[in-house]
Each structure stands twice: as structure tokens, then as C-alpha cells.
Design a protein around this motif. Structure first.
Motif, PDB file in Angstrom:
ATOM      1  N   ARG A 112     -44.112 104.887  13.953  1.00  0.00           N
ATOM      2  CA  ARG A 112     -44.530 103.507  14.248  1.00  0.00           C
ATOM      3  C   ARG A 112     -43.321 102.597  14.373  1.00  0.00           C
ATOM      4  NH1 ARG A 112     -45.273  99.474  10.757  1.00  0.00           N
ATOM      5  NH2 ARG A 112     -45.401 100.886   8.957  1.00  0.00           N
ATOM      6  N   MET A 113     -42.345 102.779  13.487  1.00  0.00           N
ATOM      7  CA  MET A 113     -41.142 101.965  13.528  1.00  0.00           C
ATOM      8  C   MET A 113     -40.368 102.190  14.831  1.00  0.00           C
ATOM      9  SD  MET A 113     -38.010 101.932  10.769  1.00  0.00           S
ATOM     10  CE  MET A 113     -39.190 101.916   9.415  1.00  0.00           C
ATOM     11  N   ALA A 114     -40.285 103.445  15.258  1.00  0.00           N
ATOM     12  CA  ALA A 114     -39.563 103.759  16.493  1.00  0.00           C
ATOM     13  C   ALA A 114     -40.203 103.083  17.700  1.00  0.00           C
ATOM     14  CB  ALA A 114     -39.528 105.268  16.701  1.00  0.00           C
ATOM     15  N   MET A 115     -41.524 102.886  17.632  1.00  0.00           N
ATOM     16  CA  MET A 115     -42.245 102.314  18.766  1.00  0.00           C
ATOM     17  C   MET A 115     -42.338 100.793  18.724  1.00  0.00           C
ATOM     18  SD  MET A 115     -45.335 105.133  19.114  1.00  0.00           S
ATOM     19  CE  MET A 115     -45.874 104.546  20.729  1.00  0.00           C
ATOM     20  N   THR A 116     -42.054 100.191  17.568  1.00  0.00           N
ATOM     21  CA  THR A 116     -42.257  98.744  17.431  1.00  0.00           C
ATOM     22  C   THR A 116     -41.027  97.978  16.971  1.00  0.00           C
ATOM     23  OG1 THR A 116     -43.051  98.996  15.140  1.00  0.00           O
ATOM     24  CG2 THR A 116     -44.707  99.074  16.912  1.00  0.00           C
ATOM     25  N   ASP A 117     -40.084  98.638  16.308  1.00  0.00           N
ATOM     26  CA  ASP A 117     -38.908  97.950  15.762  1.00  0.00           C
ATOM     27  C   ASP A 117     -37.711  98.893  15.871  1.00  0.00           C
ATOM     28  OD1 ASP A 117     -36.985  96.548  14.366  1.00  0.00           O
ATOM     29  OD2 ASP A 117     -38.317  95.974  12.715  1.00  0.00           O
ATOM     30  N   ASP A 123     -34.530  98.380  16.143  1.00  0.00           N
ATOM     31  CA  ASP A 123     -33.363  98.085  15.299  1.00  0.00           C
ATOM     32  C   ASP A 123     -33.554  98.687  13.912  1.00  0.00           C
ATOM     33  OD1 ASP A 123     -32.104  96.725  17.323  1.00  0.00           O
ATOM     34  OD2 ASP A 123     -32.790  94.740  16.666  1.00  0.00           O
ATOM     35  N   ALA A 124     -34.734  98.494  13.339  1.00  0.00           N
ATOM     36  CA  ALA A 124     -35.020  99.071  12.027  1.00  0.00           C
ATOM     37  C   ALA A 124     -34.985 100.591  12.093  1.00  0.00           C
ATOM     38  CB  ALA A 124     -36.376  98.587  11.518  1.00  0.00           C
ATOM     39  N   PHE A 125     -35.506 101.155  13.174  1.00  0.00           N
ATOM     40  CA  PHE A 125     -35.492 102.607  13.307  1.00  0.00           C
ATOM     41  C   PHE A 125     -34.062 103.122  13.424  1.00  0.00           C
ATOM     42  CE2 PHE A 125     -35.634 106.534  15.829  1.00  0.00           C
ATOM     43  CZ  PHE A 125     -36.372 107.312  14.962  1.00  0.00           C
ATOM     44  N   SER A 126     -33.204 102.394  14.109  1.00  0.00           N
ATOM     45  CA  SER A 126     -31.804 102.809  14.226  1.00  0.00           C
ATOM     46  C   SER A 126     -31.142 102.908  12.855  1.00  0.00           C
ATOM     47  CB  SER A 126     -31.035 101.825  15.109  1.00  0.00           C
ATOM     48  OG  SER A 126     -31.505 101.858  16.439  1.00  0.00           O
ATOM     49  N   ARG A 127     -31.509 101.993  11.962  1.00  0.00           N
ATOM     50  CA  ARG A 127     -30.955 102.052  10.606  1.00  0.00           C
ATOM     51  C   ARG A 127     -31.450 103.301   9.870  1.00  0.00           C
ATOM     52  NH1 ARG A 127     -31.799  96.397  11.206  1.00  0.00           N
ATOM     53  NH2 ARG A 127     -33.827  96.431  10.179  1.00  0.00           N
ATOM     54  N   GLU A 128     -32.703 103.688  10.129  1.00  0.00           N
ATOM     55  CA  GLU A 128     -33.224 104.910   9.520  1.00  0.00           C
ATOM     56  C   GLU A 128     -32.488 106.142  10.051  1.00  0.00           C
ATOM     57  OE1 GLU A 128     -35.638 105.242   7.057  1.00  0.00           O
ATOM     58  OE2 GLU A 128     -35.185 103.095   6.928  1.00  0.00           O
ATOM     59  N   ARG A 137     -40.985 104.852  26.790  1.00  0.00           N
ATOM     60  CA  ARG A 137     -40.034 105.780  26.170  1.00  0.00           C
ATOM     61  C   ARG A 137     -39.548 105.151  24.873  1.00  0.00           C
ATOM     62  NH1 ARG A 137     -40.279 110.640  28.339  1.00  0.00           N
ATOM     63  NH2 ARG A 137     -38.131 111.055  27.712  1.00  0.00           N
ATOM     64  N   PHE A 138     -39.501 105.956  23.819  1.00  0.00           N
ATOM     65  CA  PHE A 138     -39.171 105.440  22.501  1.00  0.00           C
ATOM     66  C   PHE A 138     -38.107 106.307  21.852  1.00  0.00           C
ATOM     67  CE2 PHE A 138     -43.622 104.697  23.552  1.00  0.00           C
ATOM     68  CZ  PHE A 138     -43.656 103.308  23.539  1.00  0.00           C
ATOM     69  N   PRO A 139     -37.208 105.703  21.083  1.00  0.00           N
ATOM     70  CA  PRO A 139     -36.153 106.479  20.423  1.00  0.00           C
ATOM     71  C   PRO A 139     -36.739 107.403  19.370  1.00  0.00           C
ATOM     72  CG  PRO A 139     -36.209 104.260  19.537  1.00  0.00           C
ATOM     73  CD  PRO A 139     -37.163 104.285  20.697  1.00  0.00           C
ATOM     74  N   TRP A 140     -36.029 108.481  19.097  1.00  0.00           N
ATOM     75  CA  TRP A 140     -36.447 109.390  18.026  1.00  0.00           C
ATOM     76  C   TRP A 140     -35.211 110.037  17.448  1.00  0.00           C
ATOM     77  CZ3 TRP A 140     -40.115 108.908  15.015  1.00  0.00           C
ATOM     78  CH2 TRP A 140     -40.656 109.951  14.251  1.00  0.00           C
ATOM     79  N   TYR A 141     -35.383 110.956  16.515  1.00  0.00           N
ATOM     80  CA  TYR A 141     -34.238 111.604  15.885  1.00  0.00           C
ATOM     81  C   TYR A 141     -33.547 112.565  16.848  1.00  0.00           C
ATOM     82  CZ  TYR A 141     -36.097 109.610  11.594  1.00  0.00           C
ATOM     83  OH  TYR A 141     -36.541 108.733  10.630  1.00  0.00           O
ATOM     84  N   GLY A 142     -34.245 112.924  17.919  1.00  0.00           N
ATOM     85  CA  GLY A 142     -33.662 113.696  19.003  1.00  0.00           C
ATOM     86  C   GLY A 142     -33.733 112.861  20.263  1.00  0.00           C
ATOM     87  N   PRO A 143     -34.027 113.481  21.408  1.00  0.00           N
ATOM     88  CA  PRO A 143     -34.170 112.722  22.653  1.00  0.00           C
ATOM     89  C   PRO A 143     -35.349 111.757  22.568  1.00  0.00           C
ATOM     90  CG  PRO A 143     -33.872 115.070  23.083  1.00  0.00           C
ATOM     91  CD  PRO A 143     -34.096 114.935  21.621  1.00  0.00           C
ATOM     92  N   PRO A 144     -35.355 110.747  23.425  1.00  0.00           N
ATOM     93  CA  PRO A 144     -36.466 109.778  23.437  1.00  0.00           C
ATOM     94  C   PRO A 144     -37.806 110.466  23.691  1.00  0.00           C
ATOM     95  CG  PRO A 144     -34.619 108.949  24.711  1.00  0.00           C
ATOM     96  CD  PRO A 144     -34.303 110.382  24.390  1.00  0.00           C
ATOM     97  N   MET A 145     -38.863 109.815  23.238  1.00  0.00           N
ATOM     98  CA  MET A 145     -40.206 110.381  23.331  1.00  0.00           C
ATOM     99  C   MET A 145     -41.114 109.451  24.127  1.00  0.00           C
ATOM    100  SD  MET A 145     -40.632 113.032  20.822  1.00  0.00           S
ATOM    101  CE  MET A 145     -41.814 112.683  19.522  1.00  0.00           C
ATOM    102  N   SER A 146     -42.016 110.050  24.881  1.00  0.00           N
ATOM    103  CA  SER A 146     -43.080 109.278  25.534  1.00  0.00           C
ATOM    104  C   SER A 146     -44.209 109.037  24.542  1.00  0.00           C
ATOM    105  CB  SER A 146     -43.610 110.039  26.745  1.00  0.00           C
ATOM    106  OG  SER A 146     -44.340 111.182  26.323  1.00  0.00           O
TER     107      SER A 146
END
Length: 284
Positions: free
Chosen positions: A56-61, A63-68, A118-127
Motif C-alpha cells: 500500500r505504501m509503495a502505491m500511495t507514498d 517517499d515513505a516506501f523509499s525509506r523502507e 507502475r509502482f516501485p518495489w524491492y525489485g523492478p517496478p510492479m503493475s
């Protein structure tokens, strides 16, 4: 997968099925060990809640996800277990309530997201579809661990279609993560669904083939069962090799589970993994 709604609906149904399994557990049952070494039922649900929150964080925030992600890079071998441990320490009612809230919030975010976002993830971006597929795969796999701890055998459903498709699409990742040359040609994969339907992937005239029950294939690629305990048939050396290394989750090679005929006292490797997503970054 242009419209992610079917997999989002199946993710909700899979989550609700697992919820019914744990909703009435006693405090003692939450502490039952699962096949993942060191993980109780509480750890399994805490992990799902934590990963739903990350998605949820990766899809909505972002910056916060980048810190994770930065935290994960600092402690790559421990950050998944740390999240599970923290959640498992909560009282069962808080843990269960937190998981319900996180998955409901994620459901709303997934349904509101653009189909081709497209959303960031711990690997490549995700749809959007990829994110939902990854969550379905993890919910099913960790739900199996919970069921095992409770001595319950879940009834397989055709929701496995999403996991099976992901398993086929991550073939090259499995070879690459083991340092092996990726096959040049597509494989033919024919799987019998729980409903009896035949699911097929790849060209009909392929030399390398895998056939068997869809359930067994999904157990294999999520590393919830040893290949020797499954009714899967490989034709061709590369197909045979793939069934020995297949994994649908991101990260380094998993230890998998020992065969049921393993010597007494031999335990399964911890089947935890990075917050899962298709290693290719795309399931949809």
C-alpha cells in the motif's frame, strides 16, 4: 492482464479464507509452530500484514516506501524476519485486527489504481495486476503454513491460476538466480486445474514440457513441497532442471522443504522471502 479486477477479487477471497482459519484461534494456537523454522502462526499473519502495508505504501507514498527500501538495504538478511517478529509480539486480537485493516486498505488502493500504473518495489517496478498477484501468491503460500500448523488440508481452488501463470513467467528468473544459462526456447506447460480445466502455456510443439496438477506446480514454485512428493512430469533436460530450481518469489534461491521421506529430525529451511513480487516485475 489488462483488467486487474479478477486477481484483486481472488486476493480478497483467498484472504477471507485464511481469515476464517485463524479468526477463532486461542492465544495458545497463535503460538503453534509452522513449517517455517522459528515462525509461529502469529509470525505468518504478521508477515502478511507487514507486506500488505508495504504494498500500500509503495502505491500511495513513494517517499515513505523509499525509506523502507533503505532500511532493507541496511539489513537485507533480517528485515523480513524483523517485521514478522514485531507483529507477532502483539496480542492476537491486535494482530488480527491489524491484518484485516491493512488488507482492506490495500484492496481499496488496488481497485483505485490505474490499470497500467507502475509502482516501485524491492525489485523492478510492479503493475497493479503484478502487485495483486504477488499478494495473492504470498497469502496462499503462507496460508498453507498456517493450515499445516493446525493440521488442516485446504481445498484448492481455481484461484491458483494466477500463481501458476506467475510460476511460468518466472522460469528465467529461477535459472538466473542459480547462475544457470536461461533456456532459449519457450517450454510447454500443461496443468490440470482443481476444477478439471486444462491450463496451457507456451507452444504446443515445444521440446521441453511440464505436465501435472496445477496444485502441485504451485506448491513447487512457492517451495511449499519437495519435488519428489509432487506429481509433476518433465520432458526434456531443461524442463527437468527447472523443476529442481523453480521459485516464484523474488530474492536468492530458497531452501525449500525436505521430502516427506526425509530422516527424522530434519527440518524445513525457513521459507521466508523478500516481500514477494514477480522477479520480472510484471505479472499482468
Amino acid at each position: 492482464m489488462a483488467d486487474p479486477t479478477p486477481v484483486i477479487d481472488d486476493l480478497r477471497a483467498e484472504s477471507e479464507e485464511l481469515d476464517r482459519l485463524v479468526a477463532e484461534l486461542t492465544p495458545e494456537q497463535w503460538k503453534l509452530p509452522t513449517p517455517a523454522t522459528g515462525w509461529t502462526i502469529a509470525h505468518q499473519i504478521a508477515h502478511l500484514s507487514w507486506t500488505d502495508r508495504s504494498a500500500r505504501m509503495a502505491m500511495t507514498d513513494q517517499d515513505a516506501f523509499s525509506r523502507e527500501v533503505e532500511k532493507a538495504l541496511v539489513a537485507p538478511g533480517d528485515f523480513v524476519d524483523a517485521g514478522a517478529r514485531e507483529g507477532a509480539e502483539r496480542p492476537p486480537e491486535r494482530l488480527l485486527g491489524g491484518w484485516r485493516a491493512e488488507r482492506e486498505a490495500l484492496d481499496k488502493v488496488l481497485r483505485a489504481a490505474p490499470e497500467r500504473g507502475r509502482f516501485p518495489w524491492y525489485g523492478p517496478p510492479m503493475s497493479t495486476a503484478s502487485m495483486a498477484t504477488a499478494r495473492l501468491m504470498e497469502t496462499w503460500a503462507h496460508g498453507l503454513d498456517v493450515a499445516d500448523a493446525l493440521g488442516v488440508t485446504p481445498v484448492p481452488t481455481d484461484r491458483l491460476r494466477h500463481i501458476a501463470r506467475l510460476g511460468v513467467r518466472t522460469r528465467d528468473f529461477a535459472f538466473g538466480v542459480h547462475g544457470l544459462a536461461m533456456p532459449f526456447e519457450e517450454f510447454r506447460v500443461e496443468l490440470t486445474a482443481p476444477s478439471g480445466e486444462l491450463w496451457t502455456y507456451g507452444p504446443d510443439n515445444a521440446d521441453q514440457r511440464v505436465t501435472g496438477p496445477a496444485l502441485d506446480f504451485c506448491l513447487l514454485v512457492t517451495q511449499r513441497a519437495h519435488r519428489s512428493d509432487l506429481d509433476l512430469r518433465a520432458e526434456g533436460p531443461e524442463a527437468e532442471q527447472w523443476l529442481g530450481i523453480a521459485q516464484v518469489f523474488a530474492g536468492p534461491p530458497g531452501g525449500g522443504r525436505p521430502p516427506k521421506s526425509a530422516p527424522a529430525g530434519q527440518s524445513a529451511e525457513t521459507p521466508t522471502e523478500p516481500p514477494a513480487g514477480p522477479p520480472s516485475g510484471e505479472a499482468g
